[in-house]
Design an enzyme around this catalytic site. Structure first.
Site, PDB file in Angstrom:
ATOM      1  N   TYR A 101       0.878  -0.812  -0.222  1.00 23.76           N
ATOM      2  CA  TYR A 101      -0.103  -0.011  -0.165  1.00 23.76           C
ATOM      3  C   TYR A 101       0.833   1.407   0.192  1.00 23.76           C
ATOM      4  CZ  TYR A 101      -2.673   4.201   2.097  1.00 23.76           C
ATOM      5  OH  TYR A 101      -3.278   4.947   1.885  1.00 23.76           O
ATOM      6  N   GLU A 189      -3.960   6.836  -3.565  1.00 25.73           N
ATOM      7  CA  GLU A 189      -3.421   6.188  -3.344  1.00 25.73           C
ATOM      8  C   GLU A 189      -2.622   5.080  -4.057  1.00 25.73           C
ATOM      9  OE1 GLU A 189      -5.937   5.439   0.076  1.00 25.73           O
ATOM     10  OE2 GLU A 189      -6.786   4.377  -0.925  1.00 25.73           O
TER      11      GLU A 189
END
Lengths: 382, 290
Positions: A101, A189
């Site tokens: 991530y 993201e």
């Protein structure tokens, strides 16, 4: 404002972040052509703003033409948690060994952006944050300087990313920060950022949320936003009228001025045993036509059985509001839903005299008005 | 006594030639506020509502001894206006009314403000009022009355509602501070509570919060640990669904469930702060606490 995955991926790819080969499709034929073109296996992904798309059946991995046709047919036009799917992204399936991530967001508590990296990618990062907060490495960025190169490296190493790919991951993070900064991001993201057996990094998903208040200086993004808009018809209508509006499940329609007071009105409807149908803030200084538009919106919601108006005038004037209510209601031979009005503050007395009590019920306190509206809703329901 | 605003407050209005700026300058003057100057680039030498206009905040501060600024500048230019006020020598209070300033702009303004001794209130707020003395912003003066209750709130009209309930019962106010509904604001709950705690004339404080962020939770801990002055609370947004922005840019319960009304109410109650279910009940609590 949130971009669709395919839009965010395009922005990322243009900025140099490696993304899988992909094509957008709006018909089954287009999807199959895209799959044949890219080469199997491919993923067919619904382009809607819904969390947990995969679990809900909005993402399918296919190995051949028949499967592609079947999957595209199933996903296109499906209803995914209330959202109609009209586009799919057909994308090369990536063979990965690790999922990370990588993201940048605003830490409102600190008033600073924060860069985040975790080796627990591929799952809901908010759940990771809650269950295992140490699994996410964080680095706050001083907005006066921007992200120093060392900060990107630091947070990548702190997260425990393999040295072999650390530079590439840091480079993706640096690009994400740049995009966040240049495009007025609120969240930018990649989850997951896939690592292949050849140590390549590839952004397999892309999230780009843009600050609504900055869209005036992000014309390209705002244009993409028009394409990304979807969902509730009433919410779209509210956008046209320029109202802050949120639709809920109840049957008491609520119109007020000021976010805090409107939220409080919703809460009181609930407190007195009713169920709020919506949040509608007409904003400061609303004139008669704006008030009429607000009534029109709430009337057009089939769930609404009763409407409560709660206006506390600072810069909004009670007489203007009263005229707007009369004007809107006089158009009807029969009032479609009972309307309860409470006016306070600037020119409230004048407003209450102007209100036509044949058309509305006037109450003098917030508590009384809400209770009255809840009663009406219950009567209609019964 | 009061906090932030008193008889010696001398105000410069940034954006005084705009519609909002002009209207509220007149309203502030009518309330008795010492509005001594306006600041608008290129408009130096003009007058608005009898108030002289200067090209820069620094000139206004120097020529008219202004020590506070109110910002009515449109969102695209508001951050620069805040920087200008923070930079001006002599200005020790900046009240930013403007709604819709990009969050990244505010992050930079906030960063700058941290380096100064200047108080920044807002943005996206109704302003600050010391009843009977002066108001800086757009609050309707007539609902306030002089007294010994301090008030701090993230919302404008909700503040008016609560003040109305207080004033109705003869519970006047020392100062009311609207801190604003944006995610990044200058003065937060703790800053305002500290000011009230240090003010001998403030005998009780009302704190009106709403969903989003964790400022109310932090303020609750601050009250439990640092305050002798009693506080009563109200939290708006109990019925707000997650993931939806409820009007204010900052009023949003995150997908993972932080920023809920429940969490804020629990934090306040656990720190000895009674929380009203209705605005009327907040006034009940204040009556009990005094």
């Amino acid at each position: 404002m949130r971009l669709h995955e395919y839009q965010a991926k395009q922005v990322f790819a243009d900025a140099g972040v490696p993304t899988p080969a992909s094509q957008l499709a709006t018909t089954v034929d287009e999807a199959v052509d895209a799959a044949e073109d890219i080469g199997y296996p491919v993923a067919i992904k619904a382009q809607v703003h819904v969390g947990g798309r995969g679990k809900a059946g909005g993402i399918k991995l296919v190995e051949n033409k028949e499967e592609a046709e079947e999957a595209a047919d199933a996903i296109l036009g499906m209803d995914l948690k209330g959202y109609h799917v009209s586009k799919v992204l057909v994308e090369e399936a990536v063979d990965f060994v690790n999922e990370l991530y990588v993201g940048v967001t605003m830490d409102r508590g600190e008033g600073e952006p924060v860069a985040m990296v975790s080796t627990k990618g591929g799952v809901n990062i908010e759940e990771v944050a809650e269950e295992d907060p140490d699994a996410i490495a964080r680095e706050h960025i001083d907005p006066a300087f921007g992200m120093h190169p060392f900060q990107a490296r630091k947070v990548v190493y702190e997260a425990g990313v393999d040295r072999d790919v650390a530079n590439d991951v840091a480079s993706v993070l640096t690009t994400l920060y740049q995009l966040w900064d240049d495009r007025d991001g609120s969240d930018v993201e990649v989850n997951p950022l896939m690592i292949t057996s050849d140590d390549e990094v590839i952004a397999a998903d892309a999230v780009m949320n843009i600050d609504d208040d900055a869209l005036f200086r992000q014309p390209e993004i705002a244009e993409m936003g028009e394409e990304a808009e979807e969902g509730d018809e009433l919410e779209q209508k509210a956008d046209e009228y320029g109202f802050d509006y949120v639709r809920l499940d109840g049957n008491v329609g609520i119109i007020g001025n000021g976010a805090g007071l409107v939220m409080t009105t919703l809460d009181l409807v609930d407190y007195y045993g009713g169920e709020p149908a919506n949040f509608l803030d007409v904003g400061g200084g609303a004139k008669a036509d704006r008030i009429a538009n607000a009534l029109d919106m709430v009337f057009s919601d089939d769930n609404v059985d009763s409407v409560v108006f709660n206006i506390f005038g600072g810069i909004t004037r009670g007489d203007e509001v009263a005229n707007g209510i009369n004007q809107a209601l006089e158009q009807f031979d029969e009032i479609p839903k009972p309307v309860t009005v409470r006016l306070a503050g600037t020119n409230a007395e004048e407003g209450m005299e102007i209100l036509n009590e044949d058309l509305v019920t006037v109450e003098h306190t917030l508590e009384d008005a809400v209770q009255r509206a809840v009663e009406y809703a219950k009567e209609v329901e019964a | 006594m009061s906090v932030l605003v008193d008889e010696d407050t001398r105000v410069v209005v940034q954006g005084i030639t705009g519609g909002e700026g002009k209207f509220h300058t007149e309203q502030m003057l009518e309330y008795g506020t010492n509005v001594v100057a306006g600041a608008v680039p290129g408009r130096g030498g003009q007058e608005v509502a009898g108030v002289p206009v200067y090209d820069t905040v620094q000139q206004a501060a120097r020529e008219e001894d202004a020590n506070a600024s109110v910002v009515f500048v449109p969102p695209a230019f508001a951050a620069d206006a805040c920087f200008e006020a923070l930079d001006a020598k002599g200005i020790d209070l900046v009240v930013a009314i403007t709604e819709g300033i990009p969050t990244q702009d505010m992050a930079r303004v906030y960063r700058k403000q941290q380096e100064t001794d200047t108080h920044l209130v807002g943005p996206n707020c109704p302003g600050v009022i010391t009843p009977g003395v002066a108001k800086l912003g757009i609050l309707p003066g007539n609902i306030f009355s002089e007294g010994n209750v301090g008030l701090v709130s993230r919302s404008g009209t909700l503040t008016y509602q609560v003040v109305d309930n207080l004033t109705d019962r003869g519970l006047g106010q020392t100062t009311a501070i609207g801190i604003g509904g944006d995610p990044i604001i200058g003065t937060d709950f703790i800053d305002a509570l500290e000011l009230f705690e240090a003010d001998p004339d403030t005998h009780a404080v009302v704190m009106c919060g709403e969903i989003g962020g964790e400022d109310e939770e932090e303020a609750a801990r601050f009250i439990g640990q640092n305050m002798d002055t009693p506080v009563a609370g109200f939290i708006a947004g109990r019925t707000a669904p997650p993931g939806k922005r409820m009007g204010h840019a900052g009023a949003i319960v995150s997908g993972s469930g932080t920023g809920t009304a429940e969490s804020k109410i629990n934090a306040l109650e656990n720190n000895g702060v009674p929380v009203g279910d209705t605005p009327e009940e907040v006034a009940d609590h204040i009556e009990d606490l005094l």
